[in-house]
Design a protein around this motif. Structure first.
Motif: not given
Lengths: 129, 410
Positions: B304-305, A23-24, A18, B314-315
């Motif tokens: 992933w997000r 955030r990943p 992260v 954003s994802a």
């Protein structure tokens, strides 16, 4: 904070990476080692993304995954995303980096899907907190 | 009030495990064929899912890591991939069934054939997944699903032979006249449905979406210990209604219309309206749960997000997986396959997914690197290991029983 001794298979591989806001970024799909003349190994970088993962899984599926990963890149000779180990600030239940997500190369699959699919749907910009 | 609403995540999660479209029919079918002789399985299932959902929620609250992160981290990329394949297929097949379930609920109200409603239902589900806040979603559908409490009311109004039902549940009544293989098959299906892996994916990821921390452990436990037992009670009430109305007549149950019939008999039109609303909300909620879980598992495997709290752009990979899964579900339904049969087939994939999901949760719940002082106590470990054994047994028994009984038809 880094555990001592740091076990590559236990503390690093397959953990979530992260950025400094949590955030990943991706998984630690593989790592890059530097081995000194006297034989001591140091982790120099974390490798993230399908290419690294595919090569590690190996077999038919792994090869396919890596080749899809390569195909998505626009570079002539694509390599996995490389995160230098000095960016790592904490090794815990996740690997935390001291930098922002935006400073790293954007994963090509994410960019392609965003530009061609998701961003074209109305409402793609709003976060629903 | 805020506290009372804080348990809706647990309720919505439990709906997907105990009263989704497959279970609504299966509970009723079980009641019609076996009376309350399989009620104990629901109780065993409720305890099992409570044990593991509590562990997964605790890990999510303390370390911020949802279940599939743990699966990948503890099992490595290859075994986790086998789990991903199994779990994704269970989730996808169930998602398809739930879209069909929503359409069937609308068919009950409108008498327009359900296949015409399928694309519309899928689109509305997608809009909710795309636009609605996670908390609003869980409150609306968690609470609306509670309309199924009407089965409890109907049961009381039917005034069944309580003594007879009780002795069936305690194993003192005479045999049901069904073969042991059918009995075993229904026992395994009910147990696997109660412990289905997308419940822990959804519950732990939901905890992360709600930004649980160590301070929220009480909320987490309240969710588990109210949500799942409530799901179990609804499940038992449906079974008991069918045992009262259908079993004495020897009627076979195989459709959602029959499931709702005891309520209509007991409470009339108003009851029927409430039960249709309940079926609609429960299947819609289960569709949201499985749709999101499909995205959660794949995104968490690859790192992933994900999630609804970030803007979809954003994802993009996460939202693409959700969208494609919904489209695959619609495509599957439009082959005119029966949604209820689809959930029964998904049981095969549970055999792979169940052990490989619950083992890593148990291991990490004992890891001080993740949980510090919140690691499992002795009781949680005794239950955890015991249930892992039961899960393995069920996983091994599922497929032969399915073959012998032709999915419970003989």
């Amino acid at each position: 904070m880094t555990p001592d001794p740091l076990r590559v298979d236990f503390h690093l591989l397959d953990r979530q990476v992260v950025d400094r806001h949590g955030r990943p970024v991706g998984k630690v799909d593989d790592i890059e080692l530097h081995i000194d003349l006297d034989g001591t190994a140091t982790v120099t970088a974390l490798l993230v993304g399908q290419i690294a993962l595919g090569l590690r899984i190996d077999g038919r599926f792994g090869t396919w995954l890596a080749s899809v990963g390569r195909r998505l890149h626009t570079d002539r000779d694509p390599v996995p995303l490389r995160v230098p180990f000095h960016h790592v600030t904490d090794v815990g239940s996740a690997i935390t980096l001291g930098i922002d997500l935006e400073l790293l190369d954007e994963p090509p699959l994410e960019r392609w899907l965003r530009d061609h699919v998701i961003a074209r749907i109305p409402g793609a910009r709003d976060a629903r907190q | 009030m805020k506290r009372a609403l804080a348990v809706t995540l647990g309720i919505l999660t439990a709906i997907g495990g105990f009263v989704d479209i497959g279970d609504l029919v299966a509970n009723s079918e079980t009641g019609a064929r076996f009376g309350m002789r399989l009620a104990w399985v629901v109780v065993v299932g409720v305890i099992g899912i409570c044990v593991y959902a509590e562990m997964s929620g605790r890990v999510a609250a303390v370390s911020g890591r949802p279940v599939f992160d743990l699966v990948r981290e503890r099992l490595g990329p290859k075994v986790a991939l086998a789990n991903l394949a199994g779990s994704y297929l269970v989730t996808l097949l169930t998602l398809a069934a739930e879209i069909g379930g929503v359409a069937l609920a609308i068919e009950l109200a409108t008498s327009v054939h359900y296949l015409l409603w399928v694309p519309i239902a899928a689109f509305v589900i997608w809009v909710v997944l795309w636009r609605m806040r996670f908390e609003t979603m869980e409150r609306v559908f968690g609470l609306a699903g509670l309309a199924l409490v009407v089965f409890v009311v109907a049961l009381i109004a039917l005034d069944p032979p309580w003594r007879e039902l009780g002795s069936q549940a305690l194993g003192q009544a005479s045999a049901s006249g069904e073969g042991w293989a059918s009995y075993g098959f229904f026992a395994v299906s009910l147990f696997a449905a109660a412990m289905t892996p997308y419940e822990v994916f959804f519950f732990s990821s939901g905890g992360v979406e709600e930004e649980w921390t160590r301070k929220d452990l009480i909320t987490e436990r309240t969710n588990v210990f109210i949500g799942f037992p409530l799901g179990g009670i609804l499940s038992l009430a449906i079974m008991a209604c069918a045992a009262t109305v259908f079993a004495p007549l020897g009627v076979q149950v195989d459709s959602i219309g029959q499931t709702t019939l005891p309520v209509a008999l007991a409470l009339g039109k108003l009851g029927l309206a409430v039960v249709i609303l309940g079926v609609f909300a429960a299947t819609f909620g289960a569709a949201l749960e499985t749709g999101l879980s499909a995205g959660y598992t794949i995104a968490q495997y690859f790192g992933w997000r994900w999630g609804k709290s970030v803007a979809p752009r954003s994802a993009a990979r996460f939202h693409t997986v959700v969208l494609v899964s919904l489209l695959l579900g619609v495509a599957l339904l439009l082959t005119t396959v029966d949604p209820v049969t689809v959930t029964e087939v998904s049981l095969v994939f549970s055999a792979v997914a169940l052990p490989l999901t619950y083992l890593p949760i148990l291991v990490v719940a004992n890891d001080r690197d993740y949980l510090g002082d919140q690691v499992n106590g002795r009781l949680a470990n005794i239950f955890g290991v015991g249930y892992l054994a039961v899960i393995l047994l069920a996983a091994v028994a599922a497929i032969p029983l399915m073959v012998i009984t032709g999915m419970g038809t003989s």
